[in-house]
Design a protein around this motif. Structure first.
Motif, PDB file in Angstrom:
ATOM      1  N   MET A 572       3.578   8.740   4.818  1.00  0.00           N
ATOM      2  CA  MET A 572       3.605  10.481   5.731  1.00  0.00           C
ATOM      3  C   MET A 572       3.686  10.945   4.099  1.00  0.00           C
ATOM      4  O   MET A 572       2.614  11.914   3.349  1.00  0.00           O
ATOM      5  CB  MET A 572       4.391  10.373   6.002  1.00  0.00           C
ATOM      6  CG  MET A 572       4.736  12.117   6.607  1.00  0.00           C
ATOM      7  SD  MET A 572       6.307  12.770   7.320  1.00  0.00           S
ATOM      8  CE  MET A 572       7.558  12.547   5.771  1.00  0.00           C
ATOM      9  N   GLU A 573       4.282  10.290   3.128  1.00  0.00           N
ATOM     10  CA  GLU A 573       5.097  10.713   1.922  1.00  0.00           C
ATOM     11  C   GLU A 573       3.286  10.786   1.040  1.00  0.00           C
ATOM     12  O   GLU A 573       3.647  11.602  -0.407  1.00  0.00           O
ATOM     13  CB  GLU A 573       6.270  10.316   1.625  1.00  0.00           C
ATOM     14  CG  GLU A 573       7.273  10.522   1.854  1.00  0.00           C
ATOM     15  CD  GLU A 573       8.924   9.993   1.472  1.00  0.00           C
ATOM     16  OE1 GLU A 573       8.285   9.196   0.451  1.00  0.00           O
ATOM     17  OE2 GLU A 573      10.203  10.113   1.923  1.00  0.00           O
ATOM     18  N   LEU A 574       3.609   9.914   1.461  1.00  0.00           N
ATOM     19  CA  LEU A 574       1.839   9.489   0.330  1.00  0.00           C
ATOM     20  C   LEU A 574       1.150  10.022   0.336  1.00  0.00           C
ATOM     21  O   LEU A 574       0.356  10.889  -0.486  1.00  0.00           O
ATOM     22  CB  LEU A 574       1.240   8.074   0.370  1.00  0.00           C
ATOM     23  CG  LEU A 574       2.300   6.994  -0.642  1.00  0.00           C
ATOM     24  CD1 LEU A 574       1.625   5.803  -0.108  1.00  0.00           C
ATOM     25  CD2 LEU A 574       2.408   6.732  -2.526  1.00  0.00           C
ATOM     26  N   TRP A 575      -0.016  10.580   2.181  1.00  0.00           N
ATOM     27  CA  TRP A 575      -0.913  11.197   1.654  1.00  0.00           C
ATOM     28  C   TRP A 575      -0.663  13.532   1.485  1.00  0.00           C
ATOM     29  O   TRP A 575      -1.395  12.917   1.061  1.00  0.00           O
ATOM     30  CB  TRP A 575      -0.922  11.329   3.419  1.00  0.00           C
ATOM     31  CG  TRP A 575      -1.579  12.506   4.173  1.00  0.00           C
ATOM     32  CD1 TRP A 575      -2.094  13.025   5.087  1.00  0.00           C
ATOM     33  CD2 TRP A 575      -3.241  12.273   3.603  1.00  0.00           C
ATOM     34  NE1 TRP A 575      -2.847  13.744   5.286  1.00  0.00           N
ATOM     35  CE2 TRP A 575      -4.005  13.041   4.395  1.00  0.00           C
ATOM     36  CE3 TRP A 575      -3.847  10.769   3.041  1.00  0.00           C
ATOM     37  CZ2 TRP A 575      -5.567  13.120   4.299  1.00  0.00           C
ATOM     38  CZ3 TRP A 575      -5.880  10.944   3.367  1.00  0.00           C
ATOM     39  CH2 TRP A 575      -5.817  11.806   4.084  1.00  0.00           C
ATOM     40  N   LEU A 576       0.937  13.586   1.648  1.00  0.00           N
ATOM     41  CA  LEU A 576       1.102  14.452   1.151  1.00  0.00           C
ATOM     42  C   LEU A 576       1.710  15.074  -0.122  1.00  0.00           C
ATOM     43  O   LEU A 576       0.112  15.829  -0.156  1.00  0.00           O
ATOM     44  CB  LEU A 576       2.469  14.987   1.655  1.00  0.00           C
ATOM     45  CG  LEU A 576       2.375  15.222   3.429  1.00  0.00           C
ATOM     46  CD1 LEU A 576       4.145  15.830   4.055  1.00  0.00           C
ATOM     47  CD2 LEU A 576       1.767  16.521   3.853  1.00  0.00           C
ATOM     48  N   ALA A 577       1.958  13.571  -0.689  1.00  0.00           N
ATOM     49  CA  ALA A 577       1.461  14.067  -2.683  1.00  0.00           C
ATOM     50  C   ALA A 577       0.135  13.923  -2.821  1.00  0.00           C
ATOM     51  O   ALA A 577      -0.546  14.550  -3.275  1.00  0.00           O
ATOM     52  CB  ALA A 577       2.420  12.659  -3.146  1.00  0.00           C
ATOM     53  N   LEU A 578      -1.116  13.600  -1.906  1.00  0.00           N
ATOM     54  CA  LEU A 578      -2.274  13.168  -2.520  1.00  0.00           C
ATOM     55  C   LEU A 578      -2.158  15.260  -2.546  1.00  0.00           C
ATOM     56  O   LEU A 578      -3.568  15.248  -2.826  1.00  0.00           O
ATOM     57  CB  LEU A 578      -2.970  12.639  -1.945  1.00  0.00           C
ATOM     58  CG  LEU A 578      -2.596  10.856  -2.106  1.00  0.00           C
ATOM     59  CD1 LEU A 578      -3.625   9.239  -0.989  1.00  0.00           C
ATOM     60  CD2 LEU A 578      -3.482  10.624  -3.414  1.00  0.00           C
ATOM     61  N   LYS A 579      -2.497  15.067  -1.061  1.00  0.00           N
ATOM     62  CA  LYS A 579      -3.094  16.735  -0.772  1.00  0.00           C
ATOM     63  C   LYS A 579      -2.210  17.579  -1.392  1.00  0.00           C
ATOM     64  O   LYS A 579      -2.700  18.571  -2.175  1.00  0.00           O
ATOM     65  CB  LYS A 579      -2.640  17.390   1.374  1.00  0.00           C
ATOM     66  CG  LYS A 579      -3.538  16.199   1.788  1.00  0.00           C
ATOM     67  CD  LYS A 579      -3.937  15.838   1.965  1.00  0.00           C
ATOM     68  CE  LYS A 579      -5.866  17.510   2.313  1.00  0.00           C
ATOM     69  NZ  LYS A 579      -6.850  17.445   2.910  1.00  0.00           N
ATOM     70  N   ALA A 580      -0.502  17.089  -2.249  1.00  0.00           N
ATOM     71  CA  ALA A 580      -0.271  18.768  -3.054  1.00  0.00           C
ATOM     72  C   ALA A 580      -0.611  18.679  -3.998  1.00  0.00           C
ATOM     73  O   ALA A 580      -1.466  19.472  -4.892  1.00  0.00           O
ATOM     74  CB  ALA A 580       1.324  17.962  -3.035  1.00  0.00           C
ATOM     75  N   THR A 581      -1.787  17.689  -4.393  1.00  0.00           N
ATOM     76  CA  THR A 581      -1.844  17.020  -6.045  1.00  0.00           C
ATOM     77  C   THR A 581      -4.003  17.065  -6.048  1.00  0.00           C
ATOM     78  O   THR A 581      -4.255  17.232  -6.767  1.00  0.00           O
ATOM     79  CB  THR A 581      -1.383  16.048  -6.306  1.00  0.00           C
ATOM     80  OG1 THR A 581      -2.168  14.646  -5.477  1.00  0.00           O
ATOM     81  CG2 THR A 581      -0.306  15.877  -6.865  1.00  0.00           C
ATOM     82  N   ALA A 582      -4.385  17.755  -5.047  1.00  0.00           N
ATOM     83  CA  ALA A 582      -5.774  17.726  -4.494  1.00  0.00           C
ATOM     84  C   ALA A 582      -5.648  19.012  -5.375  1.00  0.00           C
ATOM     85  O   ALA A 582      -5.987  20.299  -4.358  1.00  0.00           O
ATOM     86  CB  ALA A 582      -6.680  16.708  -3.439  1.00  0.00           C
TER      87      ALA A 582
END
Length: 587
Positions: A572-582
């Motif tokens: 979950m944290e990695l997916w949100l991190a990817l979305k936050a930086t996309a």
């Protein structure tokens, strides 16, 4: 009624005679002036009865008299008094013919009547007219005062004022809405003046404007308004003791106001100001009481809050209400820390907060007070709407923000929502519940969070809901968000936060550094694998690699991050991190 040529002719002591212009004797006379100059026009002000003996003019010359009389008429002279038996025994035919041709009343003054007697008669008549006007004004003031303190208040006052003016009168509240009018049909006429009332409200008081009636100028501080295609003459007067308008009085008449009518209008302005402008001490007391009630509700003491509220706010706590939190955003979508709920240890509203509510903004530029005080504007709109329906609203300034309790489904909440739609329309932002792409507020703009319906027991929860809705409104670039809309759409707009971005960058930095060396595309592989819910074949196909290659890359991700991808929290944290930086994750 001011003196007229007819009243002077009828004066038994003057024995004047009419030699020309019999059809214009009802013209008012502003003054009687003596001049033997061949050209007295530069010294005329208009409305005078000019008295001459013709010592310095060629009264027998037709051309000279034609020019002389024409210039007098052009200067606004209303009559010409000619002394008989001084230089001429009778009025010269040339002068009489010129007066008849120009329509200028010509008055014969017999030898026994001195000019000073005519001047005294005019002066006495003017003084008597002014005395009657003052007396009538005082009588109107007494009538209006009795009406204002009666049971019907402003409604009765407007009825008396309209009767005294032989016209109509209307009262607008601080939001620019018509709250009373007399006669009844005047409400429709007053509703047509909304734009002019808005112009007046945008200026520091006291101020006035004149609408229609062919007016091109007004009293001191007044100016003509845009709506001149009307049959009546309407005067708009601001109400209030400070620079900020608390209401507007409109009076419509068929002609400019006379002295007595002006006295009556000024009296009405003073009385209506007293009824619309509460004393500062009373306002402070109400705010302190409202603040105490709110703190008790948030502390979980509804019974004590109801006891303190009494008749002023007690009815508000007997039905579901909405909690509203509003503040002025600093622009740019900057994240602001949530405010702690007011507690029993909090001080009462400061003088600055009270001044915000009262709308006093000393030192602001003319016409900018309202534009620079959106919180005060919101207070005016909600309180005016509540007053029209008899609702109770609890308004508590809390530092740089505003907390309001208003009945669920009531006029105050409806007026707030309409105001938000209007402002968002001016901003060019469509009020869509699922809009996640609107830009954050720019400049100092109002943002509002509105809770779900609640009762006194759930006041603390309602406050948290309003806070959450306010945060979402700030992020989505919306002026108003209700708590029901908080869960609408996606959680992704909430990632548009500097702190979240910093966390995401830190979490993925090692992977980006690895990819920068050209040893594999771990970030893209991680995104594909997570988007396919860990399905190796589907994710490998998306990347165009063998599934074993993808498995190797995911092991490298675990080794570099030191975290297991089998942990759902890590995923979950990695997916949100990817979305936050996309692409910046627009809010």
């Amino acid at each position: 009624m001011p003196p007229t040529l007819a009243s002077l002719v009828r004066h038994p002591g003057l024995k004047l005679s009419v030699l020309a212009g019999e059809d214009r004797l009802e013209t008012p006379v502003r003054w009687a002036h003596v001049s033997e100059l061949a050209d007295p026009v530069p010294y005329m002000d208009g409305g005078e009865l000019l008295l001459i003996t013709a010592m310095q003019i060629e009264a027998d010359d037709p051309e000279e008299m034609s020019r002389y009389v024409r210039r007098l008429v052009g200067a606004g002279v209303v009559g010409l008094g000619f002394a008989l038996g001084v230089k001429y025994a009778e009025v010269p035919p040339a002068l009489a013919a010129a007066a008849k041709e120009e329509g200028l009343p010509l008055i014969g003054v017999p030898r026994p009547t001195p000019f000073i007697a005519i001047s005294k008669a005019v002066s006495a008549a003017i003084a008597a007219d002014q005395y009657r006007a003052v007396t009538a004004g005082f009588e109107a003031q007494r009538e209006l005062t009795r009406a204002a303190i009666g049971a019907e208040g402003p409604t009765a006052l407007l009825a008396r004022l309209a009767a005294h003016l032989d016209g109509w009168a209307a009262l607008y509240d601080a939001s620019g809405s018509v709250v009373a009018a007399a006669p009844d049909w005047a409400a429709r006429r007053a509703a047509r003046l909304t734009a002019d009332v808005e112009r007046l409200r945008s200026r520091p008081g006291p101020a006035s404007i004149v609408v229609g009636g062919g007016c091109t100028a007004g009293a001191a501080g007044a100016e003509p308004a845009e709506d001149t295609a009307v049959a009546d003459r309407v005067e708009l007067q601001s109400l209030g003791t400070g620079r900020r308008t608390r209401g507007v009085l409109a009076v419509g008449t068929g002609a400019p106001l006379g002295t007595a009518e002006r006295y009556a209008v000024h009296s009405a302005v003073a009385l209506l100001t007293l009824t619309t402008e509460r004393s500062r001490a009373l306002q402070d007391a109400e705010q302190r009481l409202g603040g105490a009630v709110l703190r008790m509700l948030l502390a979980g003491e509804p019974d004590h809050a109801r006891a303190v509220a009494g008749r002023l706010y007690g009815g508000l706590l007997d039905a579901p209400f909405r909690m509203l939190v509003a503040e002025v955003s600093s622009g740019g979508g900057a994240v602001q820390q949530p405010h702690a709920a007011p507690s029993a240890a909090d001080e009462a509203p400061t003088e600055a907060a009270t001044a915000t509510t009262a709308g006093t903004s000393a030192g602001t530029a003319a016409g900018e007070a309202e534009a620079c005080d959106p919180l005060a504007t919101l207070i005016d709109i909600m309180e005016a709407a509540a007053a029209r329906t008899g609702e109770s609203v609890l308004v508590v300034p809390d530092g740089g923000r505003l907390i309001v309790l208003a009945p669920d489904g009531g006029a105050a909440v409806t007026a707030c929502a309409e105001h938000a739609r209007t402002v968002e329309g001016r901003r060019g932002t469509k009020a869509r519940p699922r809009d996640r792409t609107a830009a954050a507020p720019s400049g100092d703009e109002l943002v509002i969070g509105l809770s779900a319906p609640a009762g006194p027991i759930a006041a603390a929860a309602a406050y948290r809901q309003a806070e959450q809705a306010l945060s979402v409104a700030r992020r989505r670039g919306r002026m108003l968000v209700e708590h029901e809309q908080v869960a609408a759409g996606s959680v992704l707009p909430l990632l548009a936060d500097d702190a979240v971005r910093a966390f995401a960058d830190g979490m993925l930095r090692a992977l980006h550094e690895h990819d920068a060396t050209g040893r594999g595309d771990l970030v893209a592989s991680l995104r594909a694998w997570l988007s396919r819910h860990g399905q190796w074949d589907a994710a490998a196909a998306d990347l165009g690699v063998h599934r074993h290659t993808l498995r190797y890359r995911m092991r490298r991700v675990e080794e570099i991050l030191g975290r297991s991808l089998d942990d759902p929290d890590v995923r979950m944290e990695l997916w949100l991190a990817l979305k936050a930086t996309a692409s910046g994750t627009s809010a």
